[in-house]
Design a protein around this motif. Structure first.
Motif, PDB file in Angstrom:
ATOM      1  N   ASP A   1      -6.945   7.023 -72.288  1.00 20.28           N
ATOM      2  CA  ASP A   1      -6.586   5.702 -72.657  1.00 20.28           C
ATOM      3  C   ASP A   1      -5.340   5.249 -71.880  1.00 20.28           C
ATOM      4  N   ALA A   2      -4.340   6.064 -71.972  1.00 18.70           N
ATOM      5  CA  ALA A   2      -2.817   5.615 -71.442  1.00 18.70           C
ATOM      6  C   ALA A   2      -3.103   5.377 -69.965  1.00 18.70           C
ATOM      7  N   ILE A   3      -3.586   6.051 -69.299  1.00 19.65           N
ATOM      8  CA  ILE A   3      -3.817   5.598 -67.835  1.00 19.65           C
ATOM      9  C   ILE A   3      -4.631   4.273 -67.771  1.00 19.65           C
ATOM     10  N   TRP A   4      -5.752   4.172 -68.642  1.00 25.35           N
ATOM     11  CA  TRP A   4      -6.670   3.138 -68.520  1.00 25.35           C
ATOM     12  C   TRP A   4      -5.833   1.866 -68.901  1.00 25.35           C
ATOM     13  N   ASP A   5      -5.078   1.861 -69.909  1.00 26.91           N
ATOM     14  CA  ASP A   5      -4.306   0.528 -70.108  1.00 26.91           C
ATOM     15  C   ASP A   5      -3.220   0.408 -69.210  1.00 26.91           C
ATOM     16  N   ARG A   6      -2.524   1.279 -68.687  1.00 29.21           N
ATOM     17  CA  ARG A   6      -1.262   1.154 -67.832  1.00 29.21           C
ATOM     18  C   ARG A   6      -1.854   0.589 -66.463  1.00 29.21           C
ATOM     19  N   ARG A   7      -3.059   1.028 -65.961  1.00 33.31           N
ATOM     20  CA  ARG A   7      -3.593   0.384 -64.845  1.00 33.31           C
ATOM     21  C   ARG A   7      -3.998  -1.005 -65.093  1.00 33.31           C
ATOM     22  N   ARG A   8      -4.453  -1.469 -66.083  1.00 33.97           N
ATOM     23  CA  ARG A   8      -4.733  -2.496 -66.488  1.00 33.97           C
ATOM     24  C   ARG A   8      -3.797  -3.621 -66.478  1.00 33.97           C
ATOM     25  N   GLN A   9      -2.728  -3.041 -67.127  1.00 34.74           N
ATOM     26  CA  GLN A   9      -1.600  -3.876 -67.093  1.00 34.74           C
ATOM     27  C   GLN A   9      -0.812  -3.882 -65.815  1.00 34.74           C
ATOM     28  N   ALA A  10      -1.097  -3.235 -64.969  1.00 35.34           N
ATOM     29  CA  ALA A  10      -0.343  -3.209 -63.690  1.00 35.34           C
ATOM     30  C   ALA A  10      -1.031  -4.013 -62.854  1.00 35.34           C
ATOM     31  N   ASN A  11      -2.002  -4.775 -63.238  1.00 40.40           N
ATOM     32  CA  ASN A  11      -2.622  -5.646 -62.357  1.00 40.40           C
ATOM     33  C   ASN A  11      -2.438  -7.037 -62.649  1.00 40.40           C
ATOM     34  N   PRO A  12      -2.079  -7.900 -61.549  1.00 43.62           N
ATOM     35  CA  PRO A  12      -1.592  -9.368 -61.978  1.00 43.62           C
ATOM     36  C   PRO A  12      -2.385  -9.966 -62.959  1.00 43.62           C
TER      37      PRO A  12
END
Ligand code: NAP
Length: 262
Positions: free
Chosen positions: A210-221
Motif C-alpha cells: 500500500d505504501a508503494i502503491w500510494d507513493r507512486r500514485r502521488q508521484a504522477n502529475p
C-alpha cells in the motif's frame, strides 16, 4: 466522432483483462468485430461475453492460446476472416537484476515483446496494404522512453521492437497504402500487471504494498493511475480512419510522468 471503422475485423492479442481488454472494448463500441486471445480460457470467455453484450451488432471470437507460440498465433489469425486492425500485446517480462537472467529468460522476453508482434505484422500487413486499409497498434511501455532499472528485459525487448517498427512503418508500400503502425506506451495503469510489479517491489524493499502503491500514485502529475478505458480510447483513435496520416509514432500515455518537453 465516428471513427469510421464499423464492420472491420480486429485481432486484439492478450485481451482477457487490462489494457488489451480496454482496447477490445473501445473497438467493439465502434462496431469493430474482434478476435481476442489470452491463455486462460475462463477469463477470456467471460471477457468475450462482456464484449458481446457491449455491442450486439459485432462478432466476438475468443481464441485461448499462448500468443508467443507459433500455434497460438496461427489459431488467432485463423479465427478472423481478415485482419484490418492488429493490436499487439502480451504479458510483460518479470522484474529483476540482469545478473540473474540467462539466455532462456532473454529469449522468453524477446519472443513475447518483440518477435511475436513482428511475426503477426508479417502475417497481416501485406494483406492490409492490398485492401488499402490497415492499422497496427503495438502496446509497448513508457520504459521505451524512460527505462526502468528493474525492468531490463522489458526495456531491451521493447526497444528492439520500437526500432524495427520505426523502419517498417515508413515503407511506402505500407504507408502509401493506408497501413499505419504505431506504438502506444503505457505509463502506470491500474491493472493486474501494475499490482504484480508493485508486489515485487514491496518484496524487494520490505516496504508495504500500500505504501508503494500510494507513493507512486502521488508521484504522477495526474495524481492517479490511468484506466484501461482511457488506454482503449487512444488505441481506437489510432485505429480510426482519422489517424491515417499518423504512422511510426510512439505515443506516451502516462499522466505527464515523463518529464521531457518532447
Ligand atoms: P494484465 O492486466 O496483466 O493483462 C495481461 C493480459 O495478457 C491478460 O489478458 C493475460 O491473460 C494476457 N496474456 C499474458 N501473456 C499472454 C500470452 N503469452 N498469450 C496470450 N495472452 C497473454 O497486463 P496489462 O497491465 O494490461 O499490460 C499489458 C502490457 O502492457 C504488458 O506487456 C505490460 O508489461 C505492459 N505495460 C503495462 C503497464 C501498466 O501499468 N499496466 C505499464 C507499462 C507496460 P492470460 O494470463 O490468461 O494469458
Amino acid at each position: 466522432m465516428d471513427l469510421g471503422i464499423a464492420g472491420r475485423w480486429a485481432l486484439v492479442c492478450a485481451a482477457s483483462k487490462g489494457l488489451g481488454k480496454g482496447c477490445a472494448q473501445a473497438l467493439v463500441r465502434e462496431g469493430v468485430n474482434v478476435v481476442i486471445t489470452a491463455r486462460g480460457r475462463e477469463a477470456l470467455e467471460a471477457a468475450a461475453a462482456e464484449l458481446g453484450a457491449l455491442n450486439p451488432q459485432v462478432q466476438v471470437r475468443a481464441v485461448a492460446g499462448d500468443i508467443t507460440t507459433a500455434e497460438g498465433r496461427a489459431a488467432a489469425l485463423a479465427a478472423a476472416p481478415q485482419v484490418d486492425i492488429l493490436v499487439n500485446n502480451a504479458g510483460g517480462p518479470p522484474a529483476g537484476d540482469f545478473r540473474d537472467w540467462d539466455r532462456e529468460a532473454w529469449i522468453r522476453a524477446l519472443d513475447a515483446n518483440m518477435l511475436t508482434p513482428i511475426e503477426l505484422m508479417k502475417a497481416t500487413v501485406d494483406g492490409m496494404a492490398a485492401r488499402g486499409f490497415g492499422r497496427v497498434v503495438n502496446i509497448t511501455s513508457g520504459a521505451v522512453k524512460a527505462p526502468l532499472e528493474t525492468l531490463g528485459l522489458s526495456n531491451g525487448a521493447r526497444t528492439g521492437l520500437t526500432g524495427f517498427v520505426a523502419g517498417l512503418a515508413r515503407q511506402p508500400r505500407l504507408a502509401g497504402r493506408n497501413v499505419t503502425i504505431n506504438n502506444l506506451l503505457p505509463g502506470p495503469f491500474e491493472t493486474d500487471r501494475l499490482r504484480v510489479t508493485t508486489a515485487a517491489a514491496a518484496q524487494r524493499s520490505g516496504e508495504s504494498f500500500d505504501a508503494i502503491w500510494d507513493r507512486r500514485r502521488q508521484a504522477n502529475p495526474s495524481q492517479r493511475y490511468g484506466t484501461a478505458a482511457e488506454f482503449g480510447a487512444a488505441c481506437a483513435f489510432l485505429c480510426s480512419v482519422h489517424a491515417g496520416y499518423m504512422t511510426g509514432q510512439n505515443v506516451l500515455l502516462d499522466g505527464g510522468a515523463f518529464p521531457g518537453t518532447f
